[in-house]
Write an enzyme that holds these catalytic residues in place. Structure first.
Site, PDB file in Angstrom:
ATOM      1  N   ASP A  57       0.838  -1.190   0.000  1.00 46.56           N
ATOM      2  CA  ASP A  57       0.000   0.000   0.000  1.00 46.56           C
ATOM      3  C   ASP A  57       0.877   1.246   0.000  1.00 46.56           C
ATOM      4  O   ASP A  57       1.428   1.633   1.028  1.00 46.56           O
ATOM      5  CB  ASP A  57      -0.914  -0.017   1.225  1.00 46.56           C
ATOM      6  CG  ASP A  57      -1.813   1.208   1.307  1.00 46.56           C
ATOM      7  OD1 ASP A  57      -1.827   2.007   0.343  1.00 46.56           O
ATOM      8  OD2 ASP A  57      -2.498   1.370   2.336  1.00 46.56           O
ATOM      9  N   GLU A 137      31.617   9.268   3.054  1.00 45.36           N
ATOM     10  CA  GLU A 137      32.305   9.161   4.336  1.00 45.36           C
ATOM     11  C   GLU A 137      31.296   9.476   5.450  1.00 45.36           C
ATOM     12  O   GLU A 137      31.322  10.562   6.048  1.00 45.36           O
ATOM     13  CB  GLU A 137      33.487  10.130   4.396  1.00 45.36           C
ATOM     14  CG  GLU A 137      34.566   9.863   3.357  1.00 45.36           C
ATOM     15  CD  GLU A 137      35.695  10.887   3.392  1.00 45.36           C
ATOM     16  OE1 GLU A 137      35.561  11.889   4.143  1.00 45.36           O
ATOM     17  OE2 GLU A 137      36.688  10.709   2.681  1.00 45.36           O
ATOM     18  N   GLU A 139      29.497   9.831   8.940  1.00 47.14           N
ATOM     19  CA  GLU A 139      29.848   9.914  10.354  1.00 47.14           C
ATOM     20  C   GLU A 139      28.597   9.695  11.193  1.00 47.14           C
ATOM     21  O   GLU A 139      27.479   9.932  10.736  1.00 47.14           O
ATOM     22  CB  GLU A 139      30.457  11.289  10.661  1.00 47.14           C
ATOM     23  CG  GLU A 139      31.753  11.553   9.902  1.00 47.14           C
ATOM     24  CD  GLU A 139      32.214  13.001   9.983  1.00 47.14           C
ATOM     25  OE1 GLU A 139      33.371  13.268   9.620  1.00 47.14           O
ATOM     26  OE2 GLU A 139      31.412  13.867  10.392  1.00 47.14           O
ATOM     27  N   GLU A 194      36.137   9.965  15.339  1.00 50.85           N
ATOM     28  CA  GLU A 194      36.128  11.310  14.781  1.00 50.85           C
ATOM     29  C   GLU A 194      36.478  12.340  15.855  1.00 50.85           C
ATOM     30  O   GLU A 194      36.840  11.999  16.979  1.00 50.85           O
ATOM     31  CB  GLU A 194      34.766  11.612  14.140  1.00 50.85           C
ATOM     32  CG  GLU A 194      34.766  11.460  12.616  1.00 50.85           C
ATOM     33  CD  GLU A 194      35.669  12.482  11.922  1.00 50.85           C
ATOM     34  OE1 GLU A 194      35.986  13.527  12.530  1.00 50.85           O
ATOM     35  OE2 GLU A 194      36.070  12.220  10.777  1.00 50.85           O
ATOM     36  N   GLU A 201      33.554   7.360  12.275  1.00 45.65           N
ATOM     37  CA  GLU A 201      33.447   7.364  10.813  1.00 45.65           C
ATOM     38  C   GLU A 201      33.913   6.014  10.288  1.00 45.65           C
ATOM     39  O   GLU A 201      34.928   5.473  10.733  1.00 45.65           O
ATOM     40  CB  GLU A 201      34.300   8.488  10.212  1.00 45.65           C
ATOM     41  CG  GLU A 201      34.253   8.547   8.686  1.00 45.65           C
ATOM     42  CD  GLU A 201      35.085   9.697   8.122  1.00 45.65           C
ATOM     43  OE1 GLU A 201      35.897   9.447   7.214  1.00 45.65           O
ATOM     44  OE2 GLU A 201      34.924  10.837   8.607  1.00 45.65           O
ATOM     45  N   HIS A 250      30.855  13.513   3.735  1.00 48.42           N
ATOM     46  CA  HIS A 250      31.608  13.986   2.576  1.00 48.42           C
ATOM     47  C   HIS A 250      31.448  12.968   1.450  1.00 48.42           C
ATOM     48  O   HIS A 250      31.563  11.759   1.667  1.00 48.42           O
ATOM     49  CB  HIS A 250      33.086  14.146   2.916  1.00 48.42           C
ATOM     50  CG  HIS A 250      33.337  15.068   4.070  1.00 48.42           C
ATOM     51  ND1 HIS A 250      34.518  15.069   4.775  1.00 48.42           N
ATOM     52  CD2 HIS A 250      32.560  16.014   4.644  1.00 48.42           C
ATOM     53  CE1 HIS A 250      34.455  15.983   5.734  1.00 48.42           C
ATOM     54  NE2 HIS A 250      33.274  16.566   5.679  1.00 48.42           N
ATOM     55  N   ARG A 322      40.401  22.437   3.619  1.00 51.53           N
ATOM     56  CA  ARG A 322      39.068  21.878   3.806  1.00 51.53           C
ATOM     57  C   ARG A 322      38.027  22.926   4.199  1.00 51.53           C
ATOM     58  O   ARG A 322      36.959  22.571   4.655  1.00 51.53           O
ATOM     59  CB  ARG A 322      39.130  20.773   4.882  1.00 51.53           C
ATOM     60  CG  ARG A 322      39.858  19.524   4.416  1.00 51.53           C
ATOM     61  CD  ARG A 322      40.132  18.574   5.577  1.00 51.53           C
ATOM     62  NE  ARG A 322      40.492  17.235   5.125  1.00 51.53           N
ATOM     63  CZ  ARG A 322      41.684  16.878   4.693  1.00 51.53           C
ATOM     64  NH1 ARG A 322      42.654  17.779   4.637  1.00 51.53           N
ATOM     65  NH2 ARG A 322      41.919  15.641   4.306  1.00 51.53           N
ATOM     66  N   GLU A 340      35.503  16.170  -4.055  1.00 49.70           N
ATOM     67  CA  GLU A 340      34.857  15.831  -2.792  1.00 49.70           C
ATOM     68  C   GLU A 340      33.927  16.968  -2.385  1.00 49.70           C
ATOM     69  O   GLU A 340      34.386  18.085  -2.117  1.00 49.70           O
ATOM     70  CB  GLU A 340      35.909  15.609  -1.696  1.00 49.70           C
ATOM     71  CG  GLU A 340      35.312  15.352  -0.314  1.00 49.70           C
ATOM     72  CD  GLU A 340      36.361  15.441   0.786  1.00 49.70           C
ATOM     73  OE1 GLU A 340      36.125  14.880   1.871  1.00 49.70           O
ATOM     74  OE2 GLU A 340      37.410  16.104   0.567  1.00 49.70           O
ATOM     75  N   ARG A 342      31.753  18.464   0.422  1.00 50.56           N
ATOM     76  CA  ARG A 342      31.877  18.287   1.866  1.00 50.56           C
ATOM     77  C   ARG A 342      30.619  18.689   2.649  1.00 50.56           C
ATOM     78  O   ARG A 342      30.578  18.543   3.861  1.00 50.56           O
ATOM     79  CB  ARG A 342      33.075  19.099   2.370  1.00 50.56           C
ATOM     80  CG  ARG A 342      34.399  18.623   1.762  1.00 50.56           C
ATOM     81  CD  ARG A 342      35.568  19.505   2.164  1.00 50.56           C
ATOM     82  NE  ARG A 342      35.741  19.588   3.603  1.00 50.56           N
ATOM     83  CZ  ARG A 342      36.297  18.644   4.363  1.00 50.56           C
ATOM     84  NH1 ARG A 342      36.708  17.505   3.795  1.00 50.56           N
ATOM     85  NH2 ARG A 342      36.427  18.804   5.657  1.00 50.56           N
TER      86      ARG A 342
END
Length: 451
Positions: A57, A137, A139, A194, A201, A250, A322, A340, A342
């Site tokens: 359903d 990645e 976490e 982490e 992670e 990430h 970063r 990447e 982030r």
């Protein structure tokens, strides 16, 4: 178990069910918000599931269909068969298969199925001569439970980034999670504690984008189940504790050509990135505000996306630091060249998030967009004037702003499809409207006795 109507892969599943004494099958799919759903059937129904599908359903699933058009059919993907590690015992086992959702009125894929949304993005990439690889990645936090088994925000360790036991008391839990994932066919690349207490992670190796999205949905289920066996609660909530780092996901993306070459690599480029990579990157940057609504889909997501806690809030890219939204990681070999993103967090629907990212990047390639110059300084240290000088915008500050950005971005709307876009925006506007009328403990503590 044998049938002349089955494919080789489907027959292999039936054989494995018999060999491993599987009693029940969980037929798994996700709703628009990314919540994993499943219909459990006896394993003896596996052949019927392959040949006829299993009906359910759809009106009971968030954002699927109205009550008067409720019949949906699950079509299991035999390539996703895996025995569930936490359900295995000496006598029997349970297994899961991820399913595509079929609209019974047309016999065609249901346009509201997030897995179909991603398949459409991958079809577009294929038409342009590419396959898409992705690696997340994710976490998460591990918290203790209270006497009644409810989640608390008390961590069970005092570890930090890459800490070892005894500070990292959850290393045994991570080990069991990794064993469980590997039993289900994952190739785990690395795991570590982490930055924040109780935060972890686990990275799995890159795969095609559809398998990656399947893996993220499965990963969250496995982590929660195995954590519960240890008396802990695993949460993928982006920011469960104030004033410490939140949990991100990430996401690494690359395109490959039909002959298996990495379309993102160019050894003659200063950054080892091809023209396609620069254009893809530019497309993601241009559509970043709208992508944010999908990749950071909760009110709580924006408690993570603030300066000072290692989360990206600035729409820029870098090959060195970063602090930018997109990073170009170092690649030891040409096949590893990638970008990447982030900003995504693990509360997102992985199918929709990847679809939005891929479609935005492909739009950049089709339009031949030029990427801006990379920003090599720490953007976190820029003041507003310097950000303006560099032409650096910021991501939406809250869920309401992100949904407004989505409302203004036709490309990302088309990536989601009309049905998913409308249902998603409806749900998120409702969530934000509920949030803004609530009064928090912070407000009471700050103002109740002052005014």
């Amino acid at each position: 178990m044998t049938s002349g109507n089955l494919t080789t892969a489907e027959q292999a599943v039936l054989d494995e069910i018999e060999e491993k004494d599987v009693d029940f099958l969980r037929l798994q799919f996700t709703d628009i918000l990314g919540t994993v759903k499943n219909v459990s059937v006896p394993a003896r129904q596996a052949e019927k599931a392959f040949t006829e599908g299993i009906y359910f359903d759809g009106s009971s699933i968030e954002g699927f269909v109205r009550i008067q058009e409720s019949d949906m059919r699950l079509k299991p993907d035999p390539e996703t068969f895996a025995v569930l590690p936490w359900r295995t015992n000496d006598e029997s086992a349970a297994a899961r298969m991820i399913c595509d959702v079929i609209d019974t009125s047309t016999g065609e894929p249901f346009e509201g199925d997030p897995r179909y949304v991603l398949k459409r993005a991958l079809d577009r990439a294929k038409e342009m001569g590419y396959t898409v690889n992705a690696a997340p990645e994710p976490e998460f936090f591990l918290f203790e439970e209270d006497e009644e088994g409810r989640a608390t925000t008390t961590t069970n360790d005092a570890g930090g980034y890459f800490d070892l036991a005894p500070k990292d008391l959850a290393s045994d839990v991570r080990r069991d999670i990794i064993y469980g994932l590997e039993d289900m066919g994952f190739e785990v690349e690395a795991s570590h504690h982490e930055v924040a207490e109780g935060q972890h992670e686990i990275n799995f190796t890159y795969d095609d984008a559809l398998s990656t999205a399947d893996n993220v949905a499965t990963f969250r289920t496995v982590v929660r189940a195995i954590a519960a066996e240890h008396g802990l609660h695993a949460t993928f909530m982006p920011k469960p504790i104030a004033r410490i780092n939140g949990s991100g996901m990430h996401t690494h993306v690359s395109l490959f050509t039909e002959d298996g070459e990495n379309a993102f690599h160019d050894g003659d480029d200063e950054f080892d990135l091809s023209e396609e990579a620069h254009a893809f990157l530019a497309g993601v940057l241009e559509h970043a505000p709208a992508i944010t609504a999908v990749a950071n889909p909760t009110v709580n997501s924006y408690k993570r996306l603030v300066p000072g806690y290692e989360a990206p809030v600035y729409v820029a890219w870098s090959d060195r630091n970063r602090s930018a939204l997109i990073r170009k990681p170092a690649a030891r070999v040409p096949a590893a060249s990638r970008i990447e993103l982030r900003s995504p967090d693990p509360s997102c629907n992985p199918y929709l998030a990847l679809a939005a990212i891929i479609q935005a990047g492909l739009d950049g390639i089709e339009r031949g967009l030029d990427a801006p110059d990379p920003v090599r300084e720490n953007i976190y240290e820029f003041d507003e004037a310097k950000r303006e000088e560099y032409g650096i915008d910021t991501l939406p500050a809250n869920l309401g702003d992100a949904v407004d950005a989505l409302d203004e971005d036709e490309l990302v709307q088309q990536a989601l499809g009309e049905h998913v876009y409308e249902k998603f925006v409806q749900a998120k506007r409702h969530e934000f409207s509920e949030y803004i009328v609530e009064v928090s403990e912070w407000e009471l503590d700050r103002y109740l006795e002052t005014f």
